[in-house]
Design a protein around this motif. Structure first.
Motif, mmCIF file in Angstrom:
data_model
loop_
_atom_site.group_PDB
_atom_site.id
_atom_site.type_symbol
_atom_site.label_atom_id
_atom_site.label_comp_id
_atom_site.label_asym_id
_atom_site.label_seq_id
_atom_site.Cartn_x
_atom_site.Cartn_y
_atom_site.Cartn_z
ATOM 1 N N THR A 114 5.545 52.179 -30.319
ATOM 2 C CA THR A 114 5.165 50.929 -30.446
ATOM 3 C C THR A 114 6.480 49.900 -30.807
ATOM 4 O OG1 THR A 114 4.934 51.111 -32.805
ATOM 5 C CG2 THR A 114 3.031 51.619 -31.340
ATOM 6 N N GLY A 115 7.508 50.396 -31.371
ATOM 7 C CA GLY A 115 8.702 49.792 -31.545
ATOM 8 C C GLY A 115 8.427 48.693 -32.585
ATOM 9 N N ALA A 116 7.585 48.780 -33.562
ATOM 10 C CA ALA A 116 7.177 47.697 -34.743
ATOM 11 C C ALA A 116 7.669 48.389 -35.906
ATOM 12 C CB ALA A 116 5.610 47.855 -34.686
ATOM 13 N N TYR A 117 8.284 47.267 -36.621
ATOM 14 C CA TYR A 117 8.942 47.455 -37.824
ATOM 15 C C TYR A 117 8.020 47.308 -38.846
ATOM 16 C CZ TYR A 117 13.760 47.579 -36.174
ATOM 17 O OH TYR A 117 14.810 47.944 -35.559
ATOM 18 N N LEU A 118 8.015 47.879 -40.034
ATOM 19 C CA LEU A 118 7.032 47.319 -40.983
ATOM 20 C C LEU A 118 7.640 46.030 -41.539
ATOM 21 C CD1 LEU A 118 6.455 50.516 -40.759
ATOM 22 C CD2 LEU A 118 5.879 50.173 -43.327
ATOM 23 N N ASN A 121 12.060 51.994 -26.476
ATOM 24 C CA ASN A 121 10.760 52.244 -25.367
ATOM 25 C C ASN A 121 10.090 50.808 -25.478
ATOM 26 O OD1 ASN A 121 10.666 55.263 -25.035
ATOM 27 N ND2 ASN A 121 10.626 55.346 -27.207
ATOM 28 N N VAL A 122 9.463 50.459 -24.258
ATOM 29 C CA VAL A 122 8.480 49.397 -24.156
ATOM 30 C C VAL A 122 7.268 49.984 -23.515
ATOM 31 C CG1 VAL A 122 9.591 48.929 -21.778
ATOM 32 C CG2 VAL A 122 8.303 47.125 -23.206
ATOM 33 N N LEU A 123 6.155 49.307 -23.913
ATOM 34 C CA LEU A 123 4.712 49.827 -23.519
ATOM 35 C C LEU A 123 4.332 48.621 -22.605
ATOM 36 C CD1 LEU A 123 2.957 50.823 -26.847
ATOM 37 C CD2 LEU A 123 3.880 52.264 -24.915
ATOM 38 N N LEU A 124 3.856 49.152 -21.003
ATOM 39 C CA LEU A 124 3.165 48.181 -20.299
ATOM 40 C C LEU A 124 1.987 48.284 -20.642
ATOM 41 C CD1 LEU A 124 5.281 48.148 -17.155
ATOM 42 C CD2 LEU A 124 5.207 46.562 -18.722
#
Length: 384
Positions: free
Chosen positions: A165-169, A318-321
């Motif tokens: 997801t590449g999401a930081y907290l 990474n990146v989600l499409l």
């Protein structure tokens, strides 16, 4: 705090006590049962090998200086363990914290490695969720089990930033997971191997959980990601938190580490050189990932009728499409393989909460990334 029954804390036997007493009196001790060849003129010449379950002290001191400068805090080398990989760190922590059949909490969507490692330790994984709210992934606090749930989890795992997801907290999420651990007397396992790879959407409030003093925290990091060198098998684990809990955890962790033999002296000697290379490699990799992400956004933006969404990552590789859910993920991937020889991973590999996603790596050479991303978008359009 619960520690597993796998680790025995038996005291020294009478022989060990007697030997220690003799040493304490300054009397010479000859161990004719000693099987360390370096103390008997055999093997490679040099300093006799002296095992330390946490890894050679000098290497940990060098690493502590590097981490202190990087993070702007004082890192104690006695709280560091050198590892061959973060996977080894997970294995040790699961042994430390969980008896067979017990569980840890781990985020979903997420990389399936945690569950694979837990299965090898006969430990269960219970998911808590992050939800996509149109622009970013956010922690769903209602997915964290209520206090007193049975079977009770033994640790909470956070991935900061998430993969894929590449999401930081953000600050609120960090506070929430720490409060949850404090309320439920749980240790926190923080996997921060991708922390040094922010992308343009990274929040300014991003921060490491490594070094947290509020709760017992085990932070994982290593050279494999920092140097973009999967073959550089050097990682580390930092223990932090309330002093009494840190000391108790280290006593038990020392026993586990010693059973699997300490970190290689040969690799430890190379650690300073590896650490020196990190800043340059980080700069190059961050630049590559940011450029490829921008190229992908340009490609999607060139078609005003496109039904593809770039799920903006905040960090990582990474990146989600996302594309219309009526397009079957397997069919898309199979068509890419058949028509172009392109392989990519469908979203269900990572337990995404909706269909119609694929994960692309941002590490490719820019020309290759742009060319092949364009083929992916054409294939999605053809299937729409």
């Amino acid at each position: 705090m619960h520690f597993s029954q796998r680790v025995s804390l038996s005291g020294p036997n009478a022989i060990t006590l007697a030997a220690g007493k003799r040493r304490g009196q300054g009397q010479k001790l000859i161990n004719i049962s000693d099987s360390n060849p370096t103390r008997h003129g055999l093997g490679e010449a040099g300093t006799p090998y002296q095992a330390d379950p946490r890894g050679p002290r000098e290497a940990r001191r060098v690493l502590a200086v590097f981490l202190s400068q990087r993070d702007g805090r004082i890192v104690n080398p006695d709280n560091l363990y050198l590892l061959s990989s973060t996977s080894q760190g997970y294995s040790w922590l699961l042994k430390l914290l969980c008896d067979p059949g017990e569980a840890v909490l781990a985020p979903t969507p997420g990389y399936p490695l945690i569950e694979a490692l837990a299965n090898l330790e006969n430990v269960q994984v219970e998911p808590y969720r992050f939800a996509w709210l149109g622009r970013k992934w956010e922690l769903d606090p209602l997915s964290l089990p209520a206090a007193g749930v049975s079977p009770r989890p033994r640790a909470l795992v956070v991935i900061n930033p998430g993969n894929p997801t590449g999401a930081y907290l953000d600050r609120g999420e960090r506070e929430r997971v720490q409060e949850y651990c404090a309320e439920n007397n749980l240790p926190l396992i923080a996997d921060e191997v991708f922390f040094n790879f922010p992308l343009p959407a990274a929040p300014q409030s991003r921060a490491r959980l490594a070094g947290s003093t509020e709760i017992l925290t085990f932070a994982l990091d290593g050279l494999s990601k920092n140097l973009c060198a999967p073959g550089a098998k050097v990682a580390w684990l930092e223990v932090s938190g309330p002093e009494a809990l840190v000391e108790e955890a280290k006593v038990r962790l020392d026993i586990i580490a010693d059973a699997f033999l300490p970190f290689s002296d040969i690799l430890a000697a190379q650690l300073p050189g590896f650490l020196e290379k990190i800043p340059r490699q980080l700069e190059e990799t961050r630049g590559r990932c940011a450029a490829n992400l921008a190229a992908l956004q340009d490609l999607v933006g060139e078609d005003p009728t496109s039904t593809v969404t770039v799920m903006q990552p905040q960090g990582g590789w990474n990146v989600l499409l996302r594309f219309p859910s009526h397009i079957d993920e397997d069919e898309l991937v199979e068509n890419l393989l058949k028509d172009y020889g392109i392989y990519c991973q469908p979203g269900y590999f990572f337990d995404l909460p909706f269909s119609g996603t694929i994960s692309l790596s941002l590490l490719l050479q820019p020309d290759s990334f742009r060319k092949n991303a364009a083929k992916v978008l054409r294939t999605i359009t053809a299937l729409s």
